[in-house]
Design a protein around this motif. Sequence first.
Motif, PDB file in Angstrom:
ATOM      1  N   LEU A   1       1.051   2.177  -0.929  1.00  0.00           N
ATOM      2  CA  LEU A   1       1.915   1.002  -0.917  1.00  0.00           C
ATOM      3  C   LEU A   1       1.453  -0.038   0.096  1.00  0.00           C
ATOM      4  O   LEU A   1       1.666  -1.240  -0.087  1.00  0.00           O
ATOM      5  CB  LEU A   1       3.357   1.409  -0.615  1.00  0.00           C
ATOM      6  N   MET A   2       0.813   0.412   1.168  1.00  0.00           N
ATOM      7  CA  MET A   2       0.355  -0.515   2.186  1.00  0.00           C
ATOM      8  C   MET A   2      -0.919  -1.251   1.782  1.00  0.00           C
ATOM      9  O   MET A   2      -1.215  -2.318   2.333  1.00  0.00           O
ATOM     10  CB  MET A   2       0.122   0.222   3.510  1.00  0.00           C
ATOM     11  N   LEU A   3      -1.676  -0.697   0.824  1.00  0.00           N
ATOM     12  CA  LEU A   3      -2.918  -1.336   0.408  1.00  0.00           C
ATOM     13  C   LEU A   3      -2.639  -2.743  -0.113  1.00  0.00           C
ATOM     14  O   LEU A   3      -1.855  -2.939  -1.037  1.00  0.00           O
ATOM     15  CB  LEU A   3      -3.603  -0.502  -0.688  1.00  0.00           C
ATOM     16  N   GLY A   4      -3.260  -3.729   0.492  1.00  0.00           N
ATOM     17  CA  GLY A   4      -3.090  -5.115   0.069  1.00  0.00           C
ATOM     18  C   GLY A   4      -1.830  -5.777   0.583  1.00  0.00           C
ATOM     19  O   GLY A   4      -1.627  -6.975   0.353  1.00  0.00           O
ATOM     20  N   GLN A   5      -0.963  -5.016   1.271  1.00  0.00           N
ATOM     21  CA  GLN A   5       0.289  -5.592   1.757  1.00  0.00           C
ATOM     22  C   GLN A   5       0.420  -5.545   3.281  1.00  0.00           C
ATOM     23  O   GLN A   5       1.112  -6.371   3.859  1.00  0.00           O
ATOM     24  CB  GLN A   5       1.490  -4.853   1.137  1.00  0.00           C
ATOM     25  N   ALA A   6      -0.219  -4.549   3.908  1.00  0.00           N
ATOM     26  CA  ALA A   6      -0.081  -4.403   5.360  1.00  0.00           C
ATOM     27  C   ALA A   6      -1.069  -5.304   6.087  1.00  0.00           C
ATOM     28  O   ALA A   6      -2.198  -5.505   5.645  1.00  0.00           O
ATOM     29  CB  ALA A   6      -0.316  -2.948   5.748  1.00  0.00           C
ATOM     30  N   ARG A   7      -0.645  -5.839   7.185  1.00  0.00           N
ATOM     31  CA  ARG A   7      -1.491  -6.688   8.019  1.00  0.00           C
ATOM     32  C   ARG A   7      -1.362  -6.241   9.477  1.00  0.00           C
ATOM     33  O   ARG A   7      -0.294  -5.801   9.920  1.00  0.00           O
ATOM     34  CB  ARG A   7      -1.065  -8.160   7.915  1.00  0.00           C
ATOM     35  N   GLY A   8      -2.461  -6.357  10.221  1.00  0.00           N
ATOM     36  CA  GLY A   8      -2.418  -6.010  11.634  1.00  0.00           C
ATOM     37  C   GLY A   8      -2.214  -4.526  11.846  1.00  0.00           C
ATOM     38  O   GLY A   8      -2.805  -3.693  11.159  1.00  0.00           O
ATOM     39  N   ILE A   9      -1.366  -4.167  12.806  1.00  0.00           N
ATOM     40  CA  ILE A   9      -1.100  -2.762  13.104  1.00  0.00           C
ATOM     41  C   ILE A   9      -0.298  -2.149  11.959  1.00  0.00           C
ATOM     42  O   ILE A   9       0.737  -2.680  11.544  1.00  0.00           O
ATOM     43  CB  ILE A   9      -0.326  -2.627  14.430  1.00  0.00           C
ATOM     44  N   LEU A  10      -0.774  -1.024  11.442  1.00  0.00           N
ATOM     45  CA  LEU A  10      -0.130  -0.396  10.292  1.00  0.00           C
ATOM     46  C   LEU A  10       1.162   0.301  10.711  1.00  0.00           C
ATOM     47  O   LEU A  10       1.164   1.135  11.622  1.00  0.00           O
ATOM     48  CB  LEU A  10      -1.079   0.614   9.642  1.00  0.00           C
ATOM     49  N   ASP A  11       2.239  -0.050  10.046  1.00  0.00           N
ATOM     50  CA  ASP A  11       3.549   0.520  10.347  1.00  0.00           C
ATOM     51  C   ASP A  11       3.942   1.448   9.197  1.00  0.00           C
ATOM     52  O   ASP A  11       4.697   1.071   8.295  1.00  0.00           O
ATOM     53  CB  ASP A  11       4.576  -0.608  10.520  1.00  0.00           C
ATOM     54  N   ARG A  12       3.419   2.661   9.230  1.00  0.00           N
ATOM     55  CA  ARG A  12       3.685   3.602   8.138  1.00  0.00           C
ATOM     56  C   ARG A  12       5.166   3.968   8.065  1.00  0.00           C
ATOM     57  O   ARG A  12       5.727   4.088   6.973  1.00  0.00           O
ATOM     58  CB  ARG A  12       2.830   4.865   8.301  1.00  0.00           C
ATOM     59  N   LYS A  13       5.798   4.137   9.210  1.00  0.00           N
ATOM     60  CA  LYS A  13       7.219   4.486   9.196  1.00  0.00           C
ATOM     61  C   LYS A  13       8.062   3.359   8.615  1.00  0.00           C
ATOM     62  O   LYS A  13       9.033   3.594   7.892  1.00  0.00           O
ATOM     63  CB  LYS A  13       7.683   4.826  10.607  1.00  0.00           C
ATOM     64  N   GLY A  14       7.687   2.128   8.949  1.00  0.00           N
ATOM     65  CA  GLY A  14       8.420   0.995   8.403  1.00  0.00           C
ATOM     66  C   GLY A  14       8.284   0.911   6.890  1.00  0.00           C
ATOM     67  O   GLY A  14       9.266   0.659   6.180  1.00  0.00           O
ATOM     68  N   PHE A  15       7.074   1.124   6.389  1.00  0.00           N
ATOM     69  CA  PHE A  15       6.871   1.111   4.934  1.00  0.00           C
ATOM     70  C   PHE A  15       7.602   2.271   4.274  1.00  0.00           C
ATOM     71  O   PHE A  15       8.168   2.130   3.194  1.00  0.00           O
ATOM     72  CB  PHE A  15       5.372   1.167   4.612  1.00  0.00           C
ATOM     73  N   ALA A  16       7.595   3.431   4.929  1.00  0.00           N
ATOM     74  CA  ALA A  16       8.310   4.576   4.378  1.00  0.00           C
ATOM     75  C   ALA A  16       9.801   4.293   4.285  1.00  0.00           C
ATOM     76  O   ALA A  16      10.473   4.657   3.304  1.00  0.00           O
ATOM     77  CB  ALA A  16       8.049   5.817   5.234  1.00  0.00           C
ATOM     78  N   ALA A  17      10.344   3.619   5.291  1.00  0.00           N
ATOM     79  CA  ALA A  17      11.765   3.283   5.262  1.00  0.00           C
ATOM     80  C   ALA A  17      12.072   2.299   4.135  1.00  0.00           C
ATOM     81  O   ALA A  17      13.102   2.417   3.449  1.00  0.00           O
ATOM     82  CB  ALA A  17      12.174   2.692   6.614  1.00  0.00           C
ATOM     83  N   ARG A  18      11.189   1.316   3.941  1.00  0.00           N
ATOM     84  CA  ARG A  18      11.379   0.367   2.842  1.00  0.00           C
ATOM     85  C   ARG A  18      11.316   1.091   1.504  1.00  0.00           C
ATOM     86  O   ARG A  18      12.071   0.786   0.573  1.00  0.00           O
ATOM     87  CB  ARG A  18      10.320  -0.722   2.903  1.00  0.00           C
ATOM     88  N   LEU A  19      10.380   2.043   1.380  1.00  0.00           N
ATOM     89  CA  LEU A  19      10.267   2.825   0.154  1.00  0.00           C
ATOM     90  C   LEU A  19      11.558   3.578  -0.132  1.00  0.00           C
ATOM     91  O   LEU A  19      12.071   3.575  -1.259  1.00  0.00           O
ATOM     92  CB  LEU A  19       9.093   3.802   0.287  1.00  0.00           C
ATOM     93  N   GLU A  20      12.103   4.226   0.875  1.00  0.00           N
ATOM     94  CA  GLU A  20      13.334   4.991   0.681  1.00  0.00           C
ATOM     95  C   GLU A  20      14.504   4.074   0.338  1.00  0.00           C
ATOM     96  O   GLU A  20      15.369   4.426  -0.470  1.00  0.00           O
ATOM     97  CB  GLU A  20      13.619   5.813   1.927  1.00  0.00           C
ATOM     98  N   ALA A  21      14.539   2.879   0.924  1.00  0.00           N
ATOM     99  CA  ALA A  21      15.621   1.932   0.628  1.00  0.00           C
ATOM    100  C   ALA A  21      15.534   1.451  -0.817  1.00  0.00           C
ATOM    101  O   ALA A  21      16.552   1.369  -1.525  1.00  0.00           O
ATOM    102  CB  ALA A  21      15.560   0.748   1.588  1.00  0.00           C
ATOM    103  N   LEU A  22      14.317   1.124  -1.268  1.00  0.00           N
ATOM    104  CA  LEU A  22      14.147   0.700  -2.661  1.00  0.00           C
ATOM    105  C   LEU A  22      14.466   1.839  -3.612  1.00  0.00           C
ATOM    106  O   LEU A  22      15.047   1.629  -4.684  1.00  0.00           O
ATOM    107  CB  LEU A  22      12.716   0.210  -2.894  1.00  0.00           C
ATOM    108  N   GLY A  23      14.072   3.050  -3.234  1.00  0.00           N
ATOM    109  CA  GLY A  23      14.382   4.200  -4.072  1.00  0.00           C
ATOM    110  C   GLY A  23      15.869   4.385  -4.258  1.00  0.00           C
ATOM    111  O   GLY A  23      16.345   4.682  -5.360  1.00  0.00           O
ATOM    112  N   ALA A  24      16.620   4.206  -3.175  1.00  0.00           N
ATOM    113  CA  ALA A  24      18.065   4.336  -3.270  1.00  0.00           C
ATOM    114  C   ALA A  24      18.676   3.210  -4.097  1.00  0.00           C
ATOM    115  O   ALA A  24      19.621   3.418  -4.869  1.00  0.00           O
ATOM    116  CB  ALA A  24      18.664   4.349  -1.865  1.00  0.00           C
ATOM    117  N   GLU A  25      18.129   2.005  -3.960  1.00  0.00           N
ATOM    118  CA  GLU A  25      18.692   0.855  -4.665  1.00  0.00           C
ATOM    119  C   GLU A  25      18.451   0.926  -6.166  1.00  0.00           C
ATOM    120  O   GLU A  25      19.322   0.572  -6.960  1.00  0.00           O
ATOM    121  CB  GLU A  25      18.067  -0.427  -4.109  1.00  0.00           C
ATOM    122  N   TYR A  26      17.252   1.390  -6.571  1.00  0.00           N
ATOM    123  CA  TYR A  26      16.879   1.372  -7.993  1.00  0.00           C
ATOM    124  C   TYR A  26      16.812   2.756  -8.623  1.00  0.00           C
ATOM    125  O   TYR A  26      16.467   2.875  -9.801  1.00  0.00           O
ATOM    126  CB  TYR A  26      15.524   0.684  -8.169  1.00  0.00           C
ATOM    127  N   GLY A  27      17.103   3.799  -7.870  1.00  0.00           N
ATOM    128  CA  GLY A  27      17.006   5.135  -8.429  1.00  0.00           C
ATOM    129  C   GLY A  27      15.570   5.578  -8.642  1.00  0.00           C
ATOM    130  O   GLY A  27      15.262   6.291  -9.598  1.00  0.00           O
TER     131      GLY A  27
END
Length: 546
Positions: A100-126
């Motif tokens: 998910l970070m490929l092509g979207q992350a810039r600078g210092i990679l925030d894997r935990k932040g992306f993981a949290a966004r993933l979980e939030a989208l998962g909850a929102e859209y099933g």
Amino acid sequence: MTALLELAGVAKRFGGFTALADIDAGFAAGEIHCLLGENGAGKSTLCNLAFGIHAPDEGELRIDGAPYRPEGPRDALAAGIAMVHQHFSLVHDMPVVDNLMLGQARGILDRKGFAARLEALGAEYGLSLSPFARVGDLSIGERQRVEIVKCLMREPRLLIMDEPTAVLLPDEIGALLKVCRAVAERGCGVVLVTHKLAEIKQVADRVTVLRGGRVVARSEDPAGEIDSLVRAMVGREFGGLDSLAMRNLGMAAEEEGRAQPAGGDGADAGGRPRTPEAAQFDGLTVRDAGGATRLDNFTLIVRRGEIVGVAGVEGNGQSELGDVIAGLAHPDSGRFHAAGRDLTRARPAEITAAGVGVVPEDRHRVAAIVEMGLTENLFLNRTKGFTRFGLMRRGAMRAAAEDQMARFDVRAAGPDVTFGSLSGGNQQKAVLARELTTPGLTFLLAAQPTRGLDVGAVESVYRMIREACGNGAGVLLISSELDEILAVADRVVVLYRGRIVGERPAHPRYRAEIGAMMAGHAADTPPAGPGGGADVDAPPAAGEAA
């Protein structure tokens, strides 16, 4: 609706071929807009124009009324357009979050932040996913979710989905369509390319039909106008649609009277005498180079004049079964008989000589030589019939090819064109023409015979298969399209982790049960069809290939 993306007088040519001509179309926020059309109608080209992969030769694209001419996908993404391609673009050895970070992350990679966004989208859209799971360990449906979430993370205004349900389980298809509706309800426009009429009926707000690169029909009431939309798509009255193609695309009514399980010895449930065996599989087991069991004790009888469907998510032993039947692989144990002969370790030429036709799942890799001519491909399995004194009688072969083209409706400029220049549907019809005219045809393997084909080609392919069955051949139909199996087969066995885990009559009432077995829920009763099957109540062996 006010269009978010508009195409006005758009044309696209590739050399002398016109893929799109004078296209006027609009896609609005908050709607699901389905694109319908035969193979080669221009659907993918239209999507690729919107996503910046191609540039139009004529006409104009507009977003919110302003000119839009992307020079590549990066420009499209910046404009709020994301696309889920039919073929996944994931790195299998990396975790979900890293993909998910490929092509979207810039600078210092925030894997935990992306993981949290993933979980939030998962909850929102099933769309639940494990952020740190390795993509290569995910099911096909889960990988599809990753592709969708990757797009949704960009918060697009328009989401284009090209044939997204082609590789999904029945339950996963329903879940994906719910996601499409949820995305649209949140104000994002959804463009859905599909050949499946049931999906159009279920979720489409509007439909645009393409034929020959032009818009030939539009509808704001797709559910009520399915028949007219299909007629517009194929450009003719579709006589066989209600009896075959509509059923195999999931539009069947609850039809009664389909094939039932067998009764006592020598007769089926209706008291009709059983036909002779066309093929018998006795305990076929195949292991891969790493020792993992890919096909496990596959035991089945296919009788002459019947079609047995093999249902299952791809990767559960179907490819290995097809390779054994075709003579491309030998089992580690077990036997395969057809036409009264033991063909377990026979060469492909011997299998053809025994009266076995093989339509493999990959027509380019196995079924044809795409650089050669159509004529040569139509007779790859019996060129000796066109030789004299060691020389090829090309005139006779060409005349026979013209007869085959007319008989099986293989449409091409002539028999001398290269096989690779044909459309997908005509390539598949050519392969079927060759295999169905195998001398003394007794048994036919048809593996994924309609993959990537439109409704017109699907109807034609299954008509050919049914005719072969009517002429006395037994057919083993391997397909990941459950609706097609239910429409065409007489009975269905389900493969899961290489084992037959259940058998049911091919009737829509059993769709939910078959779908559950495809997902790994073992059958609660043993099979009772002609020829029986494996010990279906035993659970799949632990640690075997998924």
